[in-house]
Design a protein around this motif. Structure first.
Motif, mmCIF file in Angstrom:
data_model
loop_
_atom_site.group_PDB
_atom_site.id
_atom_site.type_symbol
_atom_site.label_atom_id
_atom_site.label_comp_id
_atom_site.label_asym_id
_atom_site.label_seq_id
_atom_site.Cartn_x
_atom_site.Cartn_y
_atom_site.Cartn_z
ATOM 1 N N GLY A 82 4.032 118.412 -65.832
ATOM 2 C CA GLY A 82 3.348 118.143 -64.576
ATOM 3 C C GLY A 82 3.909 117.006 -63.738
ATOM 4 O O GLY A 82 3.301 116.616 -62.744
ATOM 5 N N GLU A 83 5.048 116.470 -64.095
ATOM 6 C CA GLU A 83 5.605 115.338 -63.354
ATOM 7 C C GLU A 83 6.426 115.752 -62.131
ATOM 8 O O GLU A 83 6.817 114.896 -61.336
ATOM 9 C CB GLU A 83 6.466 114.488 -64.291
ATOM 10 C CG GLU A 83 5.667 113.822 -65.392
ATOM 11 C CD GLU A 83 6.542 113.023 -66.334
ATOM 12 O OE1 GLU A 83 7.610 112.551 -65.903
ATOM 13 O OE2 GLU A 83 6.149 112.884 -67.501
ATOM 14 N N HIS A 84 6.685 117.020 -62.011
ATOM 15 C CA HIS A 84 7.540 117.504 -60.918
ATOM 16 C C HIS A 84 6.874 118.696 -60.224
ATOM 17 O O HIS A 84 7.343 119.829 -60.315
ATOM 18 C CB HIS A 84 8.911 117.905 -61.463
ATOM 19 C CG HIS A 84 9.583 116.817 -62.226
ATOM 20 N ND1 HIS A 84 10.141 115.720 -61.634
ATOM 21 C CD2 HIS A 84 9.758 116.648 -63.566
ATOM 22 C CE1 HIS A 84 10.658 114.927 -62.550
ATOM 23 N NE2 HIS A 84 10.426 115.465 -63.738
ATOM 24 N N PRO A 85 5.765 118.450 -59.512
ATOM 25 C CA PRO A 85 5.018 119.566 -58.928
ATOM 26 C C PRO A 85 5.796 120.346 -57.859
ATOM 27 O O PRO A 85 5.629 121.558 -57.753
ATOM 28 C CB PRO A 85 3.767 118.905 -58.344
ATOM 29 C CG PRO A 85 4.135 117.469 -58.175
ATOM 30 C CD PRO A 85 5.138 117.162 -59.252
ATOM 31 N N MET A 86 6.620 119.686 -57.084
ATOM 32 C CA MET A 86 7.385 120.406 -56.061
ATOM 33 C C MET A 86 8.463 121.272 -56.706
ATOM 34 O O MET A 86 8.688 122.412 -56.295
ATOM 35 C CB MET A 86 8.034 119.448 -55.043
ATOM 36 C CG MET A 86 7.037 118.706 -54.180
ATOM 37 S SD MET A 86 6.032 119.838 -53.181
ATOM 38 C CE MET A 86 4.440 119.612 -53.941
ATOM 39 N N LEU A 87 9.095 120.746 -57.733
ATOM 40 C CA LEU A 87 10.085 121.535 -58.468
ATOM 41 C C LEU A 87 9.406 122.729 -59.122
ATOM 42 O O LEU A 87 9.944 123.844 -59.116
ATOM 43 C CB LEU A 87 10.796 120.669 -59.509
ATOM 44 C CG LEU A 87 11.855 121.374 -60.349
ATOM 45 C CD1 LEU A 87 12.947 121.973 -59.469
ATOM 46 C CD2 LEU A 87 12.446 120.425 -61.369
ATOM 47 N N ALA A 88 8.216 122.515 -59.649
ATOM 48 C CA ALA A 88 7.476 123.621 -60.264
ATOM 49 C C ALA A 88 7.199 124.713 -59.239
ATOM 50 O O ALA A 88 7.384 125.897 -59.520
ATOM 51 C CB ALA A 88 6.172 123.111 -60.872
ATOM 52 N N ARG A 89 6.746 124.311 -58.062
ATOM 53 C CA ARG A 89 6.497 125.302 -57.009
ATOM 54 C C ARG A 89 7.775 126.048 -56.670
ATOM 55 O O ARG A 89 7.765 127.270 -56.505
ATOM 56 C CB ARG A 89 5.956 124.622 -55.756
ATOM 57 C CG ARG A 89 4.526 124.187 -55.878
ATOM 58 C CD ARG A 89 3.956 123.750 -54.560
ATOM 59 N NE ARG A 89 3.982 124.866 -53.617
ATOM 60 C CZ ARG A 89 3.963 124.720 -52.290
ATOM 61 N NH1 ARG A 89 3.932 123.512 -51.737
ATOM 62 N NH2 ARG A 89 3.982 125.768 -51.507
ATOM 63 N N ARG A 90 8.874 125.320 -56.556
ATOM 64 C CA ARG A 90 10.154 125.953 -56.206
ATOM 65 C C ARG A 90 10.533 126.985 -57.258
ATOM 66 O O ARG A 90 10.902 128.109 -56.940
ATOM 67 C CB ARG A 90 11.232 124.877 -56.064
ATOM 68 C CG ARG A 90 12.676 125.348 -56.056
ATOM 69 C CD ARG A 90 12.963 126.299 -54.913
ATOM 70 N NE ARG A 90 14.349 126.680 -54.853
ATOM 71 C CZ ARG A 90 14.899 127.678 -55.526
ATOM 72 N NH1 ARG A 90 14.178 128.414 -56.356
ATOM 73 N NH2 ARG A 90 16.175 127.977 -55.377
ATOM 74 N N VAL A 91 10.431 126.610 -58.530
ATOM 75 C CA VAL A 91 10.821 127.511 -59.615
ATOM 76 C C VAL A 91 9.887 128.707 -59.704
ATOM 77 O O VAL A 91 10.326 129.846 -59.894
ATOM 78 C CB VAL A 91 10.858 126.744 -60.962
ATOM 79 C CG1 VAL A 91 10.990 127.697 -62.139
ATOM 80 C CG2 VAL A 91 11.992 125.732 -60.950
ATOM 81 N N LEU A 92 8.590 128.471 -59.546
ATOM 82 C CA LEU A 92 7.606 129.530 -59.748
ATOM 83 C C LEU A 92 7.385 130.418 -58.526
ATOM 84 O O LEU A 92 7.032 131.581 -58.671
ATOM 85 C CB LEU A 92 6.272 128.914 -60.195
ATOM 86 C CG LEU A 92 6.333 128.146 -61.520
ATOM 87 C CD1 LEU A 92 5.023 127.419 -61.770
ATOM 88 C CD2 LEU A 92 6.706 129.069 -62.660
ATOM 89 N N GLU A 93 7.561 129.886 -57.331
ATOM 90 C CA GLU A 93 7.188 130.629 -56.122
ATOM 91 C C GLU A 93 8.361 131.207 -55.330
ATOM 92 O O GLU A 93 8.161 132.065 -54.484
ATOM 93 C CB GLU A 93 6.375 129.721 -55.185
ATOM 94 C CG GLU A 93 5.061 129.257 -55.783
ATOM 95 C CD GLU A 93 4.331 128.275 -54.879
ATOM 96 O OE1 GLU A 93 4.577 128.285 -53.651
ATOM 97 O OE2 GLU A 93 3.515 127.492 -55.408
ATOM 98 N N VAL A 94 9.576 130.733 -55.591
ATOM 99 C CA VAL A 94 10.703 131.135 -54.749
ATOM 100 C C VAL A 94 11.715 131.929 -55.560
ATOM 101 O O VAL A 94 12.162 131.490 -56.615
ATOM 102 C CB VAL A 94 11.394 129.879 -54.134
ATOM 103 C CG1 VAL A 94 12.572 130.285 -53.273
ATOM 104 C CG2 VAL A 94 10.393 129.058 -53.340
ATOM 105 N N GLU A 95 12.064 133.087 -55.034
ATOM 106 C CA GLU A 95 13.132 133.869 -55.657
ATOM 107 C C GLU A 95 14.466 133.255 -55.288
ATOM 108 O O GLU A 95 14.625 132.664 -54.226
ATOM 109 C CB GLU A 95 13.097 135.315 -55.163
ATOM 110 C CG GLU A 95 11.941 136.110 -55.704
ATOM 111 C CD GLU A 95 12.033 137.578 -55.302
ATOM 112 O OE1 GLU A 95 13.161 138.102 -55.240
ATOM 113 O OE2 GLU A 95 10.988 138.159 -55.043
#
Length: 120
Positions: A82-95
């Protein structure tokens, strides 16, 4: 890919042609030259990034997909912390974008910026 320019006849004709096109957008030869340099830098950067990916594939023997699978457990662990929420969004939401689409988007951004700047 970078360094001192070639000064052969073909290179000089290409430079003349490019400057002629850029001067059609602005009579300021210095600004026209800077605009060409900006486009050139974007293109070289994009090519260098693509070459780096190809060299990594050759060096490791792993395709991009195979490499992603190999680092998948680590990335899932990092994201779960949970320390990198923007990276998580990028990995999970963007193809992963198509390289040609990604290049065209970036080039459009550079050209749009130059167009806005040259109008001033």
């Amino acid at each position: 890919m970078a360094g001192r320019p070639a000064l052969g006849p073909n290179s000089l004709r290409r430079a003349e042609s490019a400057l002629r096109a850029a001067v059609a957008l602005t009579p300021d030869i210095a600004l026209a030259s800077q605009a060409l340099d900006a486009v050139h830098a974007y293109v070289l950067g994009s090519v260098a990034a693509q070459q780096a990916l190809r060299r990594a594939e050759q060096r490791t023997g792993l395709s991009e997909e195979e490499w992603q699978r190999s680092v998948g457990p680590y990335i899932r662990e990092v994201l779960a912390a949970g320390e990198h929420p923007m990276l998580a969004r990028r990995v999970l939401e963007v193809e992963e974008p198509d390289p040609d689409v990604e290049f065209a988007f970036g080039l459009d951004c550079v050209l749009d910026g130059l167009a806005a700047r040259l109008v001033r």
